[in-house]
Design a protein around this motif. Sequence first.
Motif, PDB file in Angstrom:
ATOM      1  N   ASN A 196      -6.108   9.523  -4.248  1.00 16.41           N
ATOM      2  CA  ASN A 196      -5.815   8.165  -4.166  1.00 16.41           C
ATOM      3  C   ASN A 196      -4.393   7.973  -3.282  1.00 16.41           C
ATOM      4  O   ASN A 196      -4.239   7.041  -2.457  1.00 16.41           O
ATOM      5  CB  ASN A 196      -5.183   7.820  -5.447  1.00 16.41           C
ATOM      6  N   ALA A 225       1.815   1.843  -3.559  1.00 16.53           N
ATOM      7  CA  ALA A 225       1.056   2.340  -4.213  1.00 16.53           C
ATOM      8  C   ALA A 225       0.758   3.983  -4.100  1.00 16.53           C
ATOM      9  O   ALA A 225       0.465   4.887  -4.939  1.00 16.53           O
ATOM     10  CB  ALA A 225      -0.512   1.585  -4.051  1.00 16.53           C
ATOM     11  N   THR A 226       1.080   4.467  -2.743  1.00 17.20           N
ATOM     12  CA  THR A 226       0.914   5.611  -2.228  1.00 17.20           C
ATOM     13  C   THR A 226       1.905   6.565  -2.868  1.00 17.20           C
ATOM     14  O   THR A 226       1.718   7.606  -3.679  1.00 17.20           O
ATOM     15  CB  THR A 226       1.037   5.922  -0.779  1.00 17.20           C
ATOM     16  N   SER A 283      -0.092  -1.257  -7.755  1.00 13.36           N
ATOM     17  CA  SER A 283      -0.541   0.296  -7.445  1.00 13.36           C
ATOM     18  C   SER A 283      -1.622   0.543  -8.753  1.00 13.36           C
ATOM     19  O   SER A 283      -2.668   0.872  -8.251  1.00 13.36           O
ATOM     20  CB  SER A 283       0.366   1.012  -7.844  1.00 13.36           C
ATOM     21  N   LEU A 342      -4.758  -1.419  -7.733  1.00 15.89           N
ATOM     22  CA  LEU A 342      -5.538  -0.856  -6.589  1.00 15.89           C
ATOM     23  C   LEU A 342      -6.236   0.346  -6.841  1.00 15.89           C
ATOM     24  O   LEU A 342      -7.402   0.750  -6.599  1.00 15.89           O
ATOM     25  CB  LEU A 342      -4.460  -0.506  -5.532  1.00 15.89           C
ATOM     26  N   ASP A 343      -5.553   1.102  -7.800  1.00 15.57           N
ATOM     27  CA  ASP A 343      -6.309   2.305  -8.390  1.00 15.57           C
ATOM     28  C   ASP A 343      -7.602   1.808  -9.407  1.00 15.57           C
ATOM     29  O   ASP A 343      -8.638   2.514  -9.533  1.00 15.57           O
ATOM     30  CB  ASP A 343      -5.281   3.235  -9.124  1.00 15.57           C
ATOM     31  N   LEU A 367       0.784  -1.207   0.092  1.00 15.74           N
ATOM     32  CA  LEU A 367      -0.041  -0.047   0.267  1.00 15.74           C
ATOM     33  C   LEU A 367       0.849   1.183  -0.097  1.00 15.74           C
ATOM     34  O   LEU A 367       0.463   2.399  -0.554  1.00 15.74           O
ATOM     35  CB  LEU A 367      -0.753   0.022   1.280  1.00 15.74           C
ATOM     36  N   TRP A 402     -11.796   2.149  -4.028  1.00 13.31           N
ATOM     37  CA  TRP A 402     -12.382   2.024  -2.612  1.00 13.31           C
ATOM     38  C   TRP A 402     -13.039   0.733  -2.259  1.00 13.31           C
ATOM     39  O   TRP A 402     -13.073  -0.043  -1.227  1.00 13.31           O
ATOM     40  CB  TRP A 402     -13.448   3.261  -2.450  1.00 13.31           C
ATOM     41  N   TRP A 416      -4.715   5.433   0.120  1.00 13.09           N
ATOM     42  CA  TRP A 416      -3.650   4.309   0.083  1.00 13.09           C
ATOM     43  C   TRP A 416      -2.718   4.532   1.352  1.00 13.09           C
ATOM     44  O   TRP A 416      -2.381   3.659   2.202  1.00 13.09           O
ATOM     45  CB  TRP A 416      -2.826   3.801  -0.889  1.00 13.09           C
TER      46      TRP A 416
END
Length: 323
Positions: A30, A18-19, A168, A171-172, A15, A176, A34
Motif C-alpha cells: 500500500n 497515506a504513504t 489514509s 484510501l486503503d 497521498l 486501487w 500511494w
Amino acid sequence: MIQLHHVWWLAAAVLAAATFFDLRARRWGNALFWGILAAVFAGGDAILVQDAAGNHLPTQLVGVAVVVMALLAGTGGVQRAAPGPDETARREASAQRLGHRLFVPALMIPAVTTVLFLLAPFLVVGAWRLLPAENATVPALALGCCVALLVALYTTRSRPQQALAESSRLLDQLSWAIVLPMLLAALGRVFEHTGVGAAVASLIEMTIPTDSKLACTLAYGLGMIVFTMIMGNAFAAFPVMTAGIGLPLLIRQHGGDPAVIGALGMLTGYCGTLLTPMAANFNIVPAVLLELKDSYGVIRAQAVTAALLACVNILLMYLLAFR
C-alpha cells in the motif's frame, strides 16, 4: 491565484500522508502504491517539461509508474485494512454523538464549489484573481474540500492529523479502485487519438439511417451507455462517442445544440456506470465496504433507475437539442 498545479500538490500531500501511515503500519505494498501516485501528482509539472529535442522524457517514467501500480494491484500487493473491533466501536459511538451534524461537512463541498464557480468572474482584485478564468472548476472543488475539512474539524473537535489518518484509512479501504476514473479517462483519450471514434462513425453510417435525427440520437445515447459499461467510466466513453456520432451527425449534420448534446450525452453515459462492474469504485467497492453478500447487489438495485433515467435523457436530448 489558485492554479491546477496547486491542487495536484495538495492531492500529493494527502497521498504522501497515506504513504507514511502505511509505512508505519508495515503495509509495504500500500505504501509503495500511494507513494508512486503521490510522486506522479507532485511531479505533474515536470511531465510537461521537454528536453532540447522536444521529447517528453518524464512521461515515460509515469508510464513505468502506472505499470508498477498495475502489478501491485493485480498481484494483491494493495490490501484493504480491516478496522479493529475497538476502532469500530469508537466510530459508532462518535456517530451517535454527532448525529446528523456529520452530513454538514459533506454538504459543504458541493455548496462551496458551486458558489465559488459562479462567483469566479467577480473574485478579482486588479490583475489578481482567486480562480483561473479558463478552468475554475477543479480549484473551486479543492477550496470546497478545504472548507469542508475545517468545518469537519470544528464539528468533531478533531485534530488535523486525525483528518490525514482518516484519509489514509479511506484510501486503503477503497484501494486501487480509486485510480480507475483517471486511468479510464486516459483510455478514452487513447481511443480518440487512435481513431476509434472514426471507426464508430463508419460503423454507424452503415447500420442506421443517418438522415434521421431520432436514429442518430438513439445511437448516440445507447452508444454512450454501452461504451461506458465496457470502459467503466462515462469520461472514457464521451470522447469516443462524441467524435464518432455526436459531433459529425448530431451537431454538424443535423444542427443540434452542442451544449444540450454534450450535457445529456454525458448524463446518459452515467446510466451505464450504474450497470457495470467495470465501474468498480462505484459498484463493487461499496458492496465490499458494506459487506453485502451479493457483490453485484449495488448494480441490481440500480438497474431499474438506470433504465428509466436513460429513457428520459435520450428523450430530452431529442426534444431539446434540435429546437
